[in-house]
Design a protein around this motif. Structure first.
Motif, short mmCIF file in Angstrom:
data_model
loop_
_atom_site.label_atom_id
_atom_site.label_comp_id
_atom_site.label_asym_id
_atom_site.label_seq_id
_atom_site.Cartn_x
_atom_site.Cartn_y
_atom_site.Cartn_z
N ALA A 1 0.82 -1.21 0.00
CA ALA A 1 0.00 0.00 0.00
C ALA A 1 0.86 1.26 0.00
CB ALA A 1 -0.94 0.00 1.20
N ILE A 2 1.91 1.27 0.80
CA ILE A 2 2.74 2.47 0.89
C ILE A 2 3.53 2.67 -0.39
CG2 ILE A 2 4.89 1.55 1.89
CD1 ILE A 2 3.03 4.63 3.21
N VAL A 3 3.98 1.60 -1.00
CA VAL A 3 4.70 1.71 -2.27
C VAL A 3 3.74 2.19 -3.36
CG1 VAL A 3 5.83 0.39 -4.11
CG2 VAL A 3 6.49 0.03 -1.70
N ALA A 4 2.54 1.66 -3.37
CA ALA A 4 1.57 2.01 -4.41
C ALA A 4 1.25 3.50 -4.40
CB ALA A 4 0.30 1.19 -4.23
N ILE A 5 1.04 4.05 -3.24
CA ILE A 5 0.57 5.43 -3.18
C ILE A 5 1.71 6.44 -3.12
CG2 ILE A 5 0.38 5.64 -0.66
CD1 ILE A 5 -2.11 6.94 -3.34
N GLU A 6 2.86 6.05 -2.59
CA GLU A 6 3.97 6.99 -2.43
C GLU A 6 5.00 6.92 -3.56
OE1 GLU A 6 4.32 9.42 -0.27
OE2 GLU A 6 2.48 8.97 0.82
N ASP A 7 5.22 5.71 -4.11
CA ASP A 7 6.31 5.59 -5.09
C ASP A 7 6.19 4.24 -5.81
OD1 ASP A 7 8.66 5.67 -6.51
OD2 ASP A 7 9.99 5.55 -4.75
#
Length: 661
Positions: free
Chosen positions: A71-77
């Motif tokens: 989730a954090i990779v998808a939305i941030e980078d």
């Protein structure tokens, strides 16, 4: 085709130039390992508390749910595993937007860049900082694997409510470990770093859920999840818990300072937790501790659910010197010093100020007897009716309701509204006659501010809580100065103050104050109908304090008057708060004269007056006709059978008086 090439050459030149010239000294200094906490100090630079990064629990990557990592990779980078720390496409896109807007509005930062900023740089958005960020990004990518960088990022990123890192965030919002997070919870938390204060699910769950859907949509586009999993995540009931921050000293005041930063700055909590700010406030810790003791002792013998508040302000500059919003911060964070309740008769000074400035005097008399107004409104006093005249000074001292309503009727309730607003009441006020008795809801802060002009020669000051904010280098980020407004004539303020002095002396509603406070003070009690609220607001030339006592459940009755419970709290606080300071009296303005008057008719006292009092007047308005006794009003109202005898005695005394002249 030439323009894109020229632009890329220009960007490359700027990057190379800034790396070689602006970063020459970077390798020579030790970068910080953790953010620097901020300090909140009082007006004397005494430490109140430190707002620090206390909620950080590092974990390994295999202790973080895979859904959270995705989730954090998808939305941030989303290109995190493809680039080498700097996403050239993203950087070029951001550069074009920034050049077009002639300011930095988009960063195009990768996860590695954000980690570099969090570890080594401040939150400012300048070209120089951006170049340094790129430098550190390259160093991180050279030194660590992608998994290590993601792990460090998830352990350092700020998720709001003081939670740094995903483990602290999972425990703070969901009372579980990071490896136990569901897809729905992961998507919600992944949406927070963009704006932790705005998307905080404890205060803006709707906004957090919208952001969660953005994250899930992105994950679906990237093939990380299926439509079924997305639907399950959106359907999951998520109930994040609110974490109560524990402030050891002045908790209600500190909470307001924190709220100020949350509301003023988009990254306010990040500033507080990591930028090493020094926030100098107006609070005086000695006065604050005196206020806390007064509330604790004053409410110690009553029902544990009964609450109270105290706020003190220096009327000369508006500095908030003490704020107690309740009995126990850990039990309730509801700040009653800022909450609204009916003030009862403590609202009356605004009416009497309007009257004196409108031409009435302290000697004006109004009769206390039953009176009914259109609509059936029929004011009465605590014990019914007095059936006698009162001067305005007497009526305010004993808090006569019938006289006050008649005075409001003569002036017009709109005039009362205008004066209360001018003096400092900001809440909604309806122009009804009952307003004279405090039927509107106002806060203790408003009452303290609005009594200020009476203490400060007619000058109102805007309340201040923060004086100065400096960064870790000593640079002043913001600074406040007193704002003053002349709202009442100083002669009128002095006369009303003298009238309120009578309220705290023998015969007044708060007579016990004279036994508790050893300096000149003035003030007014307040008790609402059915005794649901109890108040006392009082002041000296250097301090105004407002005390409120009541239940949060307004259907419950205090069962005590402002004189019974609020006034003693105020008196104990005031004596301790000003201990050791010079005992100054209110300065009498030029053009004010003192005259002894007859208590029954407000005329100038003479040898025939049986009941007299001292009062102040604007020169030229003082009574000049002598008083010849008190039987006249009894005759007028038909209340005495001794009128003939009184007349005979009066005539004899008058003859004796004339013979001696």
């Amino acid at each position: 085709m030439q323009r894109p090439k020229l632009f890329l050459l220009l960007v490359s030149f700027i990057i190379i130039f800034n790396i070689t010239s602006g970063c020459a000294d970077i390798g020579q200094r030790e970068p910080p390992d953790v953010p620097t906490p901020s300090r909140i100090v009082d007006v004397n630079n005494k430490l109140i508390t430190t707002i620090s990064q206390t909620n950080q629990i590092p974990v390994e990557l295999d202790q973080i749910a895979p859904e959270m990592q995705q989730a954090i990779v998808a939305i941030e980078d989303y290109r995190f595993y493809e680039h080498s720390g700097i996403d050239i496409k993203g950087l070029a896109r951001a550069a074009l937007i920034n050049i077009r807007n002639l300011r930095i509005v988009e960063g195009g930062s990768t996860i590695t860049q954000q980690l570099a900023k969090n570890l080594y740089l401040g939150p400012e958005r300048t070209l120089g900082r951006k170049i340094k960020e790129l430098y550190y990004t390259v160093q991180l990518e050279r030194s660590y694997t992608k998994e290590e960088i993601l792990n460090m990022y998830l352990n350092h990123v700020y998720f709001g409510q003081g939670a740094y890192g995903i483990e602290a965030a999972a425990q703070t919002y969901f009372d579980k470990h990071a490896q136990e997070l569901t897809l729905g919870e992961s998507a919600l938390l992944a949406g927070l770093p963009k704006a932790p204060s705005y998307y905080a699910p404890t205060t803006n769950l709707a906004g957090a859920k919208q952001r969660q859907q953005v994250v899930l949509n992105r994950m679906l586009e990237l093939g990380m999840i299926t439509p079924e999993k997305k639907k399950q995540a959106l359907d999951q009931t998520i109930e994040p818990q609110a974490k109560t921050e524990y402030f050891q000293q002045a908790p209600y005041f500190v909470a307001e300072v924190v709220k100020y930063f949350k509301n003023k700055y988009p990254n306010g909590m990040e500033l507080l937790y990591s930028s090493g700010l020094t926030i100098q406030t107006t609070l005086d810790m000695d006065m604050q501790q005196a206020a806390e003791r007064a509330i604790t002792q004053g409410l110690g013998q009553v029902n544990k659910d009964m609450e109270g508040a105290l706020i003190a302000i220096d009327p000369r500059n508006g500095y908030i010197k003490a704020m107690v919003g309740g009995r126990n911060w850990q039990k309730s964070q509801y700040n009653r010093a800022l909450a609204k309740s009916q003030p009862g008769s403590s609202f009356k000074p605004f009416l009497y100020t309007a009257a004196i400035e409108s031409g009435y005097t302290a000697a004006t008399t109004i009769f206390c007897k039953p009176i009914t107004y259109p609509g059936g409104y029929r004011p009465k006093d605590y014990h019914g009716y007095h059936y006698r005249p009162f001067t305005l000074k007497q009526a305010l001292a004993i808090s006569d309701n019938v006289v006050s309503v008649q005075l409001a009727d003569r002036l017009g309730p709109e005039v009362l509204v205008r004066y209360a607003k001018a003096m400092g009441i900001e809440s909604k006020l309806d122009p009804y006659l009952s307003l004279a008795l405090g039927s509107a809801e106002v806060s203790p802060l408003e009452m303290a501010v609005a009594f200020g002009p009476l203490a400060n020669e007619g000058i109102r000051t805007k309340p201040l809580s923060i004086l100065r904010v400096t960064d870790s280098s000593g640079r002043v980020l913001e600074e406040a100065h007193p704002q003053r407004y002349k709202v009442v004539d100083e002669k009128v303020a002095y006369i009303v103050t003298d009238m309120l002095k009578a309220a705290v002396q023998p015969g007044g509603t708060a007579a016990q104050i004279s036994q508790l406070v050893s300096r000149p003070v003035a003030g007014k009690t307040g008790t609402t109908d059915e005794s649901t609220n109890a108040w006392f607001v009082g002041y000296s030339p250097e301090l105004v304090a407002s005390v409120y006592v009541g239940y949060d459940d307004k259907s419950k009755k205090v069962g005590l008057t402002g004189s019974d419970i609020a006034a003693p709290i105020w008196g104990n606080f005031f004596e301790e708060a000003l201990k050791g300071t010079e005992k100054t009296d209110f300065k009498k303005p030029v053009g004010v004269v003192e005259v002894n008057i007859c208590a029954y008719d407000g005329l100038k006292a003479s040898v025939f007056s049986s009941d007299t009092l001292s009062a102040y007047f604007i020169k030229g308005t003082e009574p000049k006709i002598p008083c010849f006794g008190d039987f006249w009003w009894k005759e007028q109202e038909g209340l005495s059978e001794e009128i003939p005898d009184q007349r005979g005695k009066q005539k004899k005394r008058l003859n004796e008086y004339e013979e001696n002249q």
